[in-house]
Design a protein around this motif. Structure first.
Motif, PDB file in Angstrom:
ATOM      1  N   ARG A   1       0.823  -1.196   0.000  1.00  0.00           N
ATOM      2  CA  ARG A   1       0.000   0.000   0.000  1.00  0.00           C
ATOM      3  C   ARG A   1       0.867   1.261   0.000  1.00  0.00           C
ATOM      4  O   ARG A   1       2.035   1.238   0.363  1.00  0.00           O
ATOM      5  N   ILE A   2       0.247   2.394  -0.410  1.00  0.00           N
ATOM      6  CA  ILE A   2       0.920   3.689  -0.448  1.00  0.00           C
ATOM      7  C   ILE A   2       0.616   4.446   0.846  1.00  0.00           C
ATOM      8  O   ILE A   2      -0.547   4.576   1.237  1.00  0.00           O
ATOM      9  N   PHE A   3       1.673   4.953   1.500  1.00  0.00           N
ATOM     10  CA  PHE A   3       1.528   5.717   2.736  1.00  0.00           C
ATOM     11  C   PHE A   3       2.173   7.095   2.575  1.00  0.00           C
ATOM     12  O   PHE A   3       3.134   7.255   1.827  1.00  0.00           O
ATOM     13  N   GLN A   4       1.639   8.056   3.322  1.00  0.00           N
ATOM     14  CA  GLN A   4       2.278   9.364   3.439  1.00  0.00           C
ATOM     15  C   GLN A   4       2.567   9.631   4.908  1.00  0.00           C
ATOM     16  O   GLN A   4       1.705   9.447   5.765  1.00  0.00           O
ATOM     17  N   VAL A   5       3.785  10.073   5.184  1.00  0.00           N
ATOM     18  CA  VAL A   5       4.147  10.479   6.538  1.00  0.00           C
ATOM     19  C   VAL A   5       3.822  11.962   6.672  1.00  0.00           C
ATOM     20  O   VAL A   5       4.348  12.795   5.923  1.00  0.00           O
ATOM     21  N   ALA A   6       2.937  12.308   7.615  1.00  0.00           N
ATOM     22  CA  ALA A   6       2.485  13.690   7.781  1.00  0.00           C
ATOM     23  C   ALA A   6       2.909  14.217   9.148  1.00  0.00           C
ATOM     24  O   ALA A   6       2.533  13.660  10.179  1.00  0.00           O
ATOM     25  N   GLY A   7       3.692  15.311   9.143  1.00  0.00           N
ATOM     26  CA  GLY A   7       4.130  15.919  10.387  1.00  0.00           C
ATOM     27  C   GLY A   7       3.191  17.027  10.823  1.00  0.00           C
ATOM     28  O   GLY A   7       2.695  17.798   9.991  1.00  0.00           O
ATOM     29  N   HIS A   8       2.920  17.117  12.138  1.00  0.00           N
ATOM     30  CA  HIS A   8       2.022  18.130  12.693  1.00  0.00           C
ATOM     31  C   HIS A   8       2.645  18.716  13.962  1.00  0.00           C
ATOM     32  O   HIS A   8       3.314  18.008  14.725  1.00  0.00           O
ATOM     33  N   THR A   9       2.375  19.996  14.216  1.00  0.00           N
ATOM     34  CA  THR A   9       2.835  20.652  15.438  1.00  0.00           C
ATOM     35  C   THR A   9       1.653  21.245  16.188  1.00  0.00           C
ATOM     36  O   THR A   9       0.523  21.242  15.695  1.00  0.00           O
ATOM     37  N   ASP A  10       1.940  21.782  17.371  1.00  0.00           N
ATOM     38  CA  ASP A  10       0.918  22.543  18.085  1.00  0.00           C
ATOM     39  C   ASP A  10       0.933  23.980  17.563  1.00  0.00           C
ATOM     40  O   ASP A  10       1.612  24.286  16.580  1.00  0.00           O
ATOM     41  N   ASN A  11       0.175  24.861  18.210  1.00  0.00           N
ATOM     42  CA  ASN A  11       0.049  26.229  17.690  1.00  0.00           C
ATOM     43  C   ASN A  11       1.031  27.224  18.314  1.00  0.00           C
ATOM     44  O   ASN A  11       0.947  28.419  18.044  1.00  0.00           O
ATOM     45  N   GLU A  12       1.943  26.732  19.166  1.00  0.00           N
ATOM     46  CA  GLU A  12       2.928  27.645  19.728  1.00  0.00           C
ATOM     47  C   GLU A  12       3.944  28.045  18.662  1.00  0.00           C
ATOM     48  O   GLU A  12       4.492  27.181  17.963  1.00  0.00           O
ATOM     49  N   PRO A  13       4.214  29.339  18.509  1.00  0.00           N
ATOM     50  CA  PRO A  13       5.143  29.794  17.462  1.00  0.00           C
ATOM     51  C   PRO A  13       6.540  29.198  17.646  1.00  0.00           C
ATOM     52  O   PRO A  13       7.013  29.018  18.769  1.00  0.00           O
ATOM     53  N   TYR A  14       7.160  28.861  16.535  1.00  0.00           N
ATOM     54  CA  TYR A  14       8.527  28.363  16.553  1.00  0.00           C
ATOM     55  C   TYR A  14       9.373  29.348  15.757  1.00  0.00           C
ATOM     56  O   TYR A  14       9.059  29.667  14.603  1.00  0.00           O
ATOM     57  N   GLY A  15      10.433  29.820  16.348  1.00  0.00           N
ATOM     58  CA  GLY A  15      11.263  30.775  15.633  1.00  0.00           C
ATOM     59  C   GLY A  15      12.678  30.780  16.159  1.00  0.00           C
ATOM     60  O   GLY A  15      12.944  30.383  17.293  1.00  0.00           O
ATOM     61  N   GLY A  16      13.583  31.220  15.324  1.00  0.00           N
ATOM     62  CA  GLY A  16      14.966  31.353  15.738  1.00  0.00           C
ATOM     63  C   GLY A  16      15.793  30.095  15.605  1.00  0.00           C
ATOM     64  O   GLY A  16      17.020  30.134  15.716  1.00  0.00           O
TER      65      GLY A  16
ATOM     66  N   ALA B   1      -7.154  18.464  18.182  1.00  0.00           N
ATOM     67  CA  ALA B   1      -7.750  18.923  19.439  1.00  0.00           C
ATOM     68  C   ALA B   1      -7.703  20.442  19.472  1.00  0.00           C
ATOM     69  O   ALA B   1      -6.729  21.056  19.026  1.00  0.00           O
ATOM     70  N   GLY B   2      -8.769  21.061  19.987  1.00  0.00           N
ATOM     71  CA  GLY B   2      -8.831  22.509  19.999  1.00  0.00           C
ATOM     72  C   GLY B   2      -8.944  23.059  18.587  1.00  0.00           C
ATOM     73  O   GLY B   2      -9.403  22.382  17.658  1.00  0.00           O
ATOM     74  N   THR B   3      -8.510  24.297  18.421  1.00  0.00           N
ATOM     75  CA  THR B   3      -8.497  24.930  17.107  1.00  0.00           C
ATOM     76  C   THR B   3      -7.097  25.464  16.839  1.00  0.00           C
ATOM     77  O   THR B   3      -6.236  25.461  17.720  1.00  0.00           O
ATOM     78  N   VAL B   4      -6.887  25.941  15.626  1.00  0.00           N
ATOM     79  CA  VAL B   4      -5.589  26.523  15.297  1.00  0.00           C
ATOM     80  C   VAL B   4      -5.296  27.690  16.237  1.00  0.00           C
ATOM     81  O   VAL B   4      -4.164  27.890  16.694  1.00  0.00           O
ATOM     82  N   GLU B   5      -6.326  28.477  16.568  1.00  0.00           N
ATOM     83  CA  GLU B   5      -6.147  29.679  17.390  1.00  0.00           C
ATOM     84  C   GLU B   5      -6.105  29.361  18.880  1.00  0.00           C
ATOM     85  O   GLU B   5      -5.355  29.999  19.630  1.00  0.00           O
TER      86      GLU B   5
ATOM     87  N   LYS C   1      -3.131  23.078  27.093  1.00  0.00           N
ATOM     88  CA  LYS C   1      -1.889  22.305  27.187  1.00  0.00           C
ATOM     89  C   LYS C   1      -2.123  20.875  26.714  1.00  0.00           C
ATOM     90  O   LYS C   1      -1.293  20.301  25.989  1.00  0.00           O
ATOM     91  N   ASP C   2      -3.244  20.296  27.112  1.00  0.00           N
ATOM     92  CA  ASP C   2      -3.568  18.926  26.693  1.00  0.00           C
ATOM     93  C   ASP C   2      -3.790  18.865  25.177  1.00  0.00           C
ATOM     94  O   ASP C   2      -3.377  17.907  24.521  1.00  0.00           O
ATOM     95  N   ASP C   3      -4.443  19.900  24.620  1.00  0.00           N
ATOM     96  CA  ASP C   3      -4.646  19.956  23.173  1.00  0.00           C
ATOM     97  C   ASP C   3      -3.307  19.975  22.441  1.00  0.00           C
ATOM     98  O   ASP C   3      -3.112  19.266  21.440  1.00  0.00           O
ATOM     99  N   ARG C   4      -2.371  20.786  22.937  1.00  0.00           N
ATOM    100  CA  ARG C   4      -1.073  20.896  22.272  1.00  0.00           C
ATOM    101  C   ARG C   4      -0.323  19.566  22.315  1.00  0.00           C
ATOM    102  O   ARG C   4       0.347  19.187  21.352  1.00  0.00           O
ATOM    103  N   ASN C   5      -0.445  18.854  23.434  1.00  0.00           N
ATOM    104  CA  ASN C   5       0.203  17.535  23.527  1.00  0.00           C
ATOM    105  C   ASN C   5      -0.342  16.589  22.455  1.00  0.00           C
ATOM    106  O   ASN C   5       0.410  15.808  21.856  1.00  0.00           O
ATOM    107  N   LYS C   6      -1.647  16.651  22.220  1.00  0.00           N
ATOM    108  CA  LYS C   6      -2.260  15.769  21.217  1.00  0.00           C
ATOM    109  C   LYS C   6      -1.894  16.188  19.793  1.00  0.00           C
ATOM    110  O   LYS C   6      -1.753  15.343  18.904  1.00  0.00           O
ATOM    111  N   ASN C   7      -1.767  17.487  19.573  1.00  0.00           N
ATOM    112  CA  ASN C   7      -1.523  17.983  18.216  1.00  0.00           C
ATOM    113  C   ASN C   7      -0.082  17.779  17.762  1.00  0.00           C
ATOM    114  O   ASN C   7       0.179  17.752  16.550  1.00  0.00           O
ATOM    115  N   ARG C   8       0.857  17.651  18.696  1.00  0.00           N
ATOM    116  CA  ARG C   8       2.247  17.349  18.317  1.00  0.00           C
ATOM    117  C   ARG C   8       2.318  15.862  17.986  1.00  0.00           C
ATOM    118  O   ARG C   8       2.371  15.007  18.875  1.00  0.00           O
ATOM    119  N   ARG C   9       2.325  15.574  16.708  1.00  0.00           N
ATOM    120  CA  ARG C   9       2.232  14.171  16.305  1.00  0.00           C
ATOM    121  C   ARG C   9       2.769  13.981  14.889  1.00  0.00           C
ATOM    122  O   ARG C   9       2.954  14.945  14.145  1.00  0.00           O
TER     123      ARG C   9
END
Length: 269
Positions: free
Chosen positions: A160-175, A234-238, A242-250
């Motif tokens: 089968r064909i798979f795609q690896v999809a990366g996701h983060t939480d909504n905390e800004p990443y910079g620098g 979990a939650g929304t983009v905006e 804390k629990d939502d962010r843990n779930k969204n980092r995946r």
């Protein structure tokens, strides 16, 4: 005259029927006649209904023909619809079978879900990576090795064909080296992809593994993508707790359907 009357009396007497019996037979004859009359009336009514129904059928055929719908084409369309329905049922059963195979991964704490009409293996980001990093942790490699084992040892899943999809939480990443969440999610997806398609380590008997091997899956069946914080579970983009962010980092391994498999997978949740 008397002689004739006597003969008639002798004839009636000779029949051996009493007046009551004759009356009973007459009543039976009258009932049969009434039943026959009723049956004839019902037959006439049924024939009239049949004629009316036939007339309506002919009228409908005429309307279909006038509308450009041929009865033979209609039969063909019904047959094609039935065939397509059977094909969809077979496809749905195929996905049920795939999900059953993938459910083996729940034994190592992973979730197999249907999301956005795709079958998805969800890998918690905190198990795979340290915060803000794209280097696999030892626990991450262990989990991915088990995923690769399940997929690679199953002839159906391995093709089968798979795609690896990366996701983060909504905390800004910079620098950092990844610039933003988009860069981090893409890099993490790439890291997971590379581990899964790296050939397994070939070790000699008694030798210690170096840890440089991977899952040994076919690279032709894999791709990678990054979604940053745009696709939370979990939650929304905006707004995310804390629990939502843990779930969204995946990281998700998304089973890609073929063209003929575009159907509503919510039926097999």
């Amino acid at each position: 005259m008397l002689a004739g009357s006597a003969a008639l009396l002798l004839t009636v007497a000779g029949c051996g029927h009493t007046d009551e019996e004759m009356a009973a037979k007459q009543r039976e004859i009258d009932k049969l006649s009434a039943d026959l009359k009723t049956a004839n009336g019902q037959l006439a009514e049924d024939q009239a209904k049949y004629g009316q129904a036939q007339s309506e059928i002919n009228e409908l055929r005429g309307q279909l023909k006038q509308a450009g719908v041929d009865s033979d084409k209609l039969k063909q369309a019904v047959a094609e619809y039935k065939q397509r329905s059977e094909q969809l049922a077979a496809i749905e059963q195929r996905f049920r079978d795939l999900k059953t195979r993938l459910d083996k991964l729940t034994q190592v704490g992973l979730k197999v879900v249907v999301r956005n009409n795709r079958m998805v293996i969800q890998l918690p980001g905190d198990v795979l990576f340290d915060s803000g990093k794209d280097e696999l942790k030892a626990t991450g490699k262990d989990v991915l090795a088990q995923v690769a084992q399940v997929i690679g040892s199953d002839g159906t899943l391995a093709q089968r064909i798979f795609q690896v999809a990366g996701h983060t939480d909504n905390e800004p990443y910079g620098g950092g080296p990844f610039k933003d969440n988009w860069g981090l999610s893409v890099s993490r997806a790439r890291t997971v992809l590379l581990y899964l398609i790296t050939p397994k380590e070939a070790t000699k008997p008694g030798a210690k593994p170096t840890g440089k091997g991977g899952g040994g899956l076919n690279p032709k069946n894999w791709s990678a993508a990054g979604y940053g914080e745009t696709d939370p579970i979990a939650g929304t983009v905006e707004n995310q707790s804390k629990d939502d962010r843990n779930k969204n980092r995946r990281v998700e391994l998304v089973l890609q359907p073929n063209v003929e498999e575009m159907l509503n997978l919510n039926n097999i949740k």
